[in-house]
Enzyme design. Structure first.
Site, PDB file in Angstrom:
ATOM      1  N   ASP A  52       0.846  -1.199   0.000  1.00 47.99           N
ATOM      2  CA  ASP A  52       0.000   0.000   0.000  1.00 47.99           C
ATOM      3  C   ASP A  52       0.877   1.242   0.000  1.00 47.99           C
ATOM      4  O   ASP A  52       1.434   1.601   1.034  1.00 47.99           O
ATOM      5  CB  ASP A  52      -0.887   0.019   1.245  1.00 47.99           C
ATOM      6  CG  ASP A  52      -1.955  -1.053   1.224  1.00 47.99           C
ATOM      7  OD1 ASP A  52      -2.050  -1.829   2.198  1.00 47.99           O
ATOM      8  OD2 ASP A  52      -2.673  -1.122   0.216  1.00 47.99           O
ATOM      9  N   ASP A  63     -10.894  -4.854  -1.139  1.00 53.24           N
ATOM     10  CA  ASP A  63      -9.851  -4.462  -0.191  1.00 53.24           C
ATOM     11  C   ASP A  63     -10.420  -3.586   0.911  1.00 53.24           C
ATOM     12  O   ASP A  63     -10.977  -2.531   0.639  1.00 53.24           O
ATOM     13  CB  ASP A  63      -8.772  -3.677  -0.962  1.00 53.24           C
ATOM     14  CG  ASP A  63      -7.583  -3.297  -0.106  1.00 53.24           C
ATOM     15  OD1 ASP A  63      -6.691  -2.601  -0.629  1.00 53.24           O
ATOM     16  OD2 ASP A  63      -7.540  -3.691   1.057  1.00 53.24           O
TER      17      ASP A  63
HETATM   18  C1  DX5 Z   1      -6.298   0.644   3.057  1.00 49.06           C
HETATM   19  C2  DX5 Z   1      -5.477  -0.341   2.287  1.00 49.06           C
HETATM   20  C3  DX5 Z   1      -5.808  -1.768   2.615  1.00 49.06           C
HETATM   21  C4  DX5 Z   1      -5.610  -2.127   4.065  1.00 49.06           C
HETATM   22  C5  DX5 Z   1      -6.394  -3.369   4.351  1.00 49.06           C
HETATM   23  O1  DX5 Z   1      -6.231   1.865   2.443  1.00 49.06           O
HETATM   24  O2  DX5 Z   1      -5.659  -0.146   0.909  1.00 49.06           O
HETATM   25  O3  DX5 Z   1      -5.034  -2.633   1.822  1.00 49.06           O
HETATM   26  O4  DX5 Z   1      -4.295  -2.326   4.324  1.00 49.06           O
HETATM   27  O5  DX5 Z   1      -6.332  -3.642   5.708  1.00 49.06           O
HETATM   28  P1  DX5 Z   1      -7.530  -4.380   6.450  1.00 49.06           P
HETATM   29  O6  DX5 Z   1      -7.677  -5.712   5.771  1.00 49.06           O
HETATM   30  O7  DX5 Z   1      -7.050  -4.477   7.847  1.00 49.06           O
HETATM   31  O8  DX5 Z   1      -8.757  -3.535   6.286  1.00 49.06           O
END
Ligand code: DX5
Length: 286
Positions: free
Chosen positions: A73, A221
């Site tokens: 990310d 996501d």
């Molecule tokens: C948020 C990111 C995601 C995040 C997902 O902006 O794009 O990839 O890391 O994390 P979880 O699965 O904990 O929501």
């Protein structure tokens, strides 16, 4: 029955555990909501919750857990409030694993346009295989150009849409992408709650893809876990699942990876894990 025994016997049953209805007019029967043929399930952890002081080692740990791809990310404190890392860290992790990478660019248009080739290069596989590079429709006035540039630079282009953004905003670039990422949280942080209303957008994009004969995966996501959230997304038509906190919550990452995969594959076949139930519920449906 202890959960691991339940999981083992489910895996032993393989696909026969869930009967598949014959197709009617190119669509599975009404008992299954999924439009068109199921696409292979891919489990893709985000490294946001990982130990950043040992990111290469964490990538190796994820590889050993059996994941299909690893998501980085990239946040620039501009497109989203948070700040993470650039192409150098992603490239530095390459020598620790052969698992494919994907890079989600939550960055300003300036950063995306000026650094896109570096991100595409850093995301490639050990032998230069295309890595998945995800640009946001909200951050790219010249989205068609950005997606084409990723392909020209040897990457696999993907477009992401934030929760408020209608699917129609990406309809005219679906022929350019290998993946569409439907955000199920507002981007910028891990550990947020899943937004259930995104399933309608997933269904719409899935139908466009099937009806127009386009070959792209749908990723989700944000807040996706080994529970009703991944089942609902799989039932709606997603086949690639990003999990940050939902993966790193497990001491044994391979158990997390297998639970996510089992629940998603079951949902593709009409066994949709309800809210409040755990993976054991799938066993009881047998
Ligand atoms: C948020 C990111 C995601 C995040 C997902 O902006 O794009 O990839 O890391 O994390 P979880 O699965 O904990 O929501």
């Amino acid at each position: 029955m202890k959960f691991t025994a339940a999981l083992t016997s489910l895996m032993a049953l393989g696909t026969n555990a869930f009967s598949v209805q014959p197709l009617t007019n190119g669509r599975p029967n009404t008992s299954l909501n999924l439009y068109g043929e199921p696409r292979p399930v891919q489990i893709i952890p985000s490294v946001l919750p990982a130990d950043w002081a040992n990111m290469g080692g964490e990538c190796k740990r994820l590889e050993d857990a059996g994941v299909d791809r690893i998501q980085f990310d990239v946040m620039d404190g501009n497109f989203v409030p948070n700040l993470t890392f650039g192409p150098e860290l992603i490239a530095a992790c390459r020598k620790y694993t052969t698992v494919p990478f994907e890079t989600q660019l939550m960055v300003s248009q300036y950063n995306c346009e000026t650094m896109l080739d570096q991100y595409t290069e850093a995301t490639k596989g050990p032998d230069g295989e295309p890595g998945v590079v995800i640009v946001h429709v909200e951050g790219n006035t010249h989205l068609h150009r950005a997606l084409s540039q990723i392909r020209e630079a040897g990457g696999s282009p993907s477009v992401a849409v934030n929760p408020h953004t209608p699917a129609e905003m990406i309809e005219n670039v679906l022929d350019l992408v290998d993946h569409v990422l439907v955000m199920t949280v507002n981007p910028g942080f891990g550990g947020q709650a899943y937004i259930p209303t995104m399933v309608d957008k997933i269904r719409k994009i899935r139908k466009w893809g099937v009806d127009r004969g386009l070959d792209f995966d749908i990723e989700v996501d944000g807040g996706v876990k080994a529970d009703w959230t991944i089942a609902a997304c799989a039932d709606a038509g997603a086949n690639c699942f990003i999990a940050g906190s939902g993966m790193f919550a497990y001491d044994d990452l391979s158990v997390g990876c297998q639970e996510l995969r089992t629940i998603a594959e079951a949902a593709q076949k009409g066994q949709i894990l309800p809210k409040g139930e755990t993976i054991g519920w799938l066993e009881e449906q047998k």
